[in-house]
Scaffold this active site. Structure first.
Site, PDB file in Angstrom:
ATOM      1  N   THR A  26       0.823  -1.216   0.000  1.00  0.00           N
ATOM      2  CA  THR A  26       0.000   0.000   0.000  1.00  0.00           C
ATOM      3  C   THR A  26       0.853   1.261   0.000  1.00  0.00           C
ATOM      4  OG1 THR A  26      -0.114  -0.167   2.414  1.00  0.00           O
ATOM      5  CG2 THR A  26      -1.954  -1.096   1.175  1.00  0.00           C
ATOM      6  N   ASN A  53      -2.121  -8.165   4.673  1.00  0.00           N
ATOM      7  CA  ASN A  53      -3.207  -7.889   3.724  1.00  0.00           C
ATOM      8  C   ASN A  53      -3.362  -8.957   2.653  1.00  0.00           C
ATOM      9  OD1 ASN A  53      -4.317  -5.484   4.730  1.00  0.00           O
ATOM     10  ND2 ASN A  53      -2.629  -4.284   3.916  1.00  0.00           N
ATOM     11  N   ASN A  75     -11.842  -5.797   7.526  1.00  0.00           N
ATOM     12  CA  ASN A  75     -11.931  -5.474   8.955  1.00  0.00           C
ATOM     13  C   ASN A  75     -12.895  -6.407   9.698  1.00  0.00           C
ATOM     14  OD1 ASN A  75     -10.062  -3.428   8.848  1.00  0.00           O
ATOM     15  ND2 ASN A  75     -11.583  -1.817   8.506  1.00  0.00           N
ATOM     16  N   GLU A 101      -2.886 -14.821  30.357  1.00  0.00           N
ATOM     17  CA  GLU A 101      -2.448 -16.184  30.046  1.00  0.00           C
ATOM     18  C   GLU A 101      -1.892 -16.313  28.631  1.00  0.00           C
ATOM     19  OE1 GLU A 101      -4.922 -19.522  31.484  1.00  0.00           O
ATOM     20  OE2 GLU A 101      -6.205 -17.984  32.361  1.00  0.00           O
TER      21      GLU A 101
END
Length: 286
Positions: A26, A53, A75, A101
């Protein structure tokens, strides 16, 4: 991150990072930005979950049938993994995993804190009525290359630790059987100094999908966080791209103009080279 580390030193700091993909980019200066960011946050982040991506685009294209995925689609995919990791904060379960944890079970050494993320099942709304996924199916799918959110071949490395987070209609007996099956496979190799390797979380709340979205609603799902030496492939790829540009000092003037110094670039590169070496060493046998 440095400020958070200073002010909340005893709190676990988890980070989700979108790393450069092998082929899709990008920005031209992506290798610089990624290596500088990793260098500066390495000491301040306790656990960094990696996604890229290209892996997300491939999942959207091959599994969801979306030819040109938008950021909204991508997303939503990432949010399923994030939601699975944080589900124990919001919902009850027979075997909930506390956020602290993750760090305890996934990070064998402070610098080796970059687990890969995988999610299953990833199924489109169109195919949802033709398939039903058992606990064994989704566990196996998590170890498949096509379900990983980062482009690294796990067969080229060894697992140090795996955290499997189940949601929905899942019982411990099925989980134990599925993990026993995975342990018997030659394709799943653990380092010899960590023979147990698996941490399991079970949450009763099934994943929620967006109405009108691409992902189908399912009764059960699994998110796998795996710390594997195979991730060194991503570092080597990134370092190579950085070296090509830095050898010619290309685009460097933009950073120097903003107040950075050239030494910061060489320091960052040395730190990443050391990180590569760290991952190679932990994968070696006794």
């Amino acid at each position: 991150m440095e400020q958070l580390s200073m002010q909340y030193g005893r709190k676990t700091k988890l980070e989700f990072s979108v790393y450069p993909a092998p082929r899709i980019s990008t920005a031209v200066v992506e290798p610089y930005n990624s290596i500088l960011t990793t260098h500066f946050t390495l000491e301040h982040s306790d656990c960094t979950f990696m996604v890229d991506n290209e892996a997300l685009y491939d999942i959207c294209h091959h599994k969801l049938g979306v030819e040109r995925p938008s950021y909204t689609v991508i997303n939503r995919l990432i949010s399923q993994a994030v939601s699975s990791i944080t589900a124990s904060l919001r919902f009850e379960g027979p075997l909930n995993v506390d956020l602290n944890e993750f760090q305890t079970n996934l990070v064998p050494y402070p610098r080796i804190h970059f687990p890969m993320t995988a999610f299953a099942p990833i199924i489109s709304v169109d195919n949802a009525y033709h398939q039903d996924f058992s606990v064994s199916d989704i566990t196996t799918a998590c170890f498949e290359f096509s379900n990983q959110l980062v482009k690294c071949d796990p067969r080229l490395g060894k697992y140090m630790a795996c955290c499997l987070l189940y949601r929905g209609d899942v019982i411990p007996k099925d989980v134990n059987a599925a993990i026993a099956t995975m342990k018997s496979r030659d394709s799943v190799q653990f380092v010899d100094w960590c023979p147990t390797g698996f941490k399991v979380g079970i949450n009763s709340q099934p994943p929620t999908m967006m109405p009108g979205g691409e992902l189908a609603k399912v009764q059960r799902a699994a998110c796998m966080l795996s710390n594997t030496t195979a991730v060194v492939e991503a570092w080597a790829r990134l370092d190579h791209k950085f070296d090509l540009m830095y050898a010619k000092k290309a685009f460097l003037h933009w950073y120097l103009r903003e107040g950075m110094e050239e030494e910061e670039f060489s320091e960052a590169r040395e730190n990443l080279a050391a990180l590569e070496k760290d991952y190679e060493e932990v994968g070696q046998s006794f």
